[in-house]
Design a protein around this motif. Structure first.
Motif, PDB file in Angstrom:
ATOM      1  N   THR A  23      -9.469  -1.907   3.601  1.00  0.00           N
ATOM      2  CA  THR A  23      -8.178  -1.349   4.023  1.00  0.00           C
ATOM      3  C   THR A  23      -8.011   0.065   3.486  1.00  0.00           C
ATOM      4  OG1 THR A  23      -7.120  -3.524   4.146  1.00  0.00           O
ATOM      5  CG2 THR A  23      -5.666  -1.617   3.904  1.00  0.00           C
TER       6      THR A  23
ATOM      7  N   SER B 292     -11.355  -7.227   1.881  1.00  0.00           N
ATOM      8  CA  SER B 292     -10.256  -6.725   2.712  1.00  0.00           C
ATOM      9  C   SER B 292      -9.490  -5.602   2.025  1.00  0.00           C
ATOM     10  CB  SER B 292      -9.288  -7.871   3.050  1.00  0.00           C
ATOM     11  OG  SER B 292      -9.914  -8.850   3.839  1.00  0.00           O
TER      12      SER B 292
ATOM     13  N   GLU C 283      -8.320   3.502   5.776  1.00  0.00           N
ATOM     14  CA  GLU C 283      -7.162   4.407   5.835  1.00  0.00           C
ATOM     15  C   GLU C 283      -7.557   5.819   5.397  1.00  0.00           C
ATOM     16  OE1 GLU C 283      -3.186   5.755   6.327  1.00  0.00           O
ATOM     17  OE2 GLU C 283      -4.377   4.108   7.152  1.00  0.00           O
TER      18      GLU C 283
ATOM     19  N   PHE D 239      -0.023  -0.077   0.099  1.00  0.00           N
ATOM     20  CA  PHE D 239      -0.628  -1.267   0.679  1.00  0.00           C
ATOM     21  C   PHE D 239      -0.571  -2.356  -0.395  1.00  0.00           C
ATOM     22  CE2 PHE D 239      -2.662   2.135   3.121  1.00  0.00           C
ATOM     23  CZ  PHE D 239      -2.555   1.641   4.414  1.00  0.00           C
TER      24      PHE D 239
END
Length: 224
Positions: free
Chosen positions: A171, A167, A175, A153
């Motif tokens: 994220t 964020s 995940e 990512f």
């Protein structure tokens, strides 16, 4: 979806250990402070050894405690690697967009991470200090290309301006939650089919503050 700082009295369903790695002075501690306490200090000192902070969030109606570990980037502290990575299910690999050398060292950090951490660890490449765009030495496209090649990512952040810090962590944590939930579902289906070779636990539960964090891969069900 993830939300807020969570209810401090709420039962914890999962604990996820996430490590911060990267060269010294790229802003790892500031990113951690911004995420854990929504703070930023202009006179931040270099991290000595290892420290960690926690923040509890709600992801898909489950209470998740993020235990974020921060380590010194200087070479003399690199001996902490094995213990530092043990049990980590997520990692933030941070570089400074204004210092090309910190980005050039990313492959070495990634190799070290993959040598010591769980194979299923969720990794986010973070280009910090994006508020200093006029001093940029690492084009965004270079980092995007590297991330795509390595299956990472990627986000650029500013701990100073609180840009994308939330964020980036959400994220990674979401995940991890997705991976853990998928493993639990598969294990439940295996047990329903009479497969008793799977382990029974489906949660990373921490009954007390001194309990060692257990890696998601070991805590969640896997078929023998």
């Amino acid at each position: 979806m993830a939300s807020g700082y969570g209810d401090p009295n709420q039962k914890i369903d999962y604990v996820f250990k996430v490590v911060l790695i990267g060269d010294s002075a790229v802003g790892k501690s500031q990113i951690l402070s911004r995420f854990a306490r929504n703070e930023f200090s202009l006179d931040s000192k270099a991290t000595i050894g290892v420290e960690f902070q926690t923040r509890t969030l709600v992801i898909d109606h489950k209470s998740v405690k993020a235990q974020i570990w921060d380590t010194a980037g200087q070479e003399r502290y690199r001996a902490v690697t094995s213990a530092y990575y043990r049990g980590a299910v997520g990692a933030m690999l941070v570089y400074d967009i204004t210092k090309r050398q910190t980005f050039e060292h990313v492959p070495r950090w990634l190799e070290e991470l993959r040598n010591h951490a769980d194979n299923n660890i969720v990794i986010m490449l973070v280009g910090n200090k994006c508020d200093l765009g006029n001093l940029r030495a690492v084009p965004t496209e270079d980092a995007k290309e590297f991330s795509q090649k390595e299956g990472l990512f990627f986000l650029e952040t500013s701990a100073l301006e609180a840009t994308n810090v939330e964020s980036a962590f959400l994220t990674v944590l979401t995940e991890i939650f997705r991976v853990v939930s998928k493993k639990a579902l598969i294990a439940s289906q295996d047990q329903g089919n009479g497969n008793t070779s799977s382990l029974s636990g489906t949660k990373i539960v921490v009954p007390g503050p001194e309990q060692e964090i257990i890696a998601a891969k070991k805590s969640c069900c896997t078929s023998a």
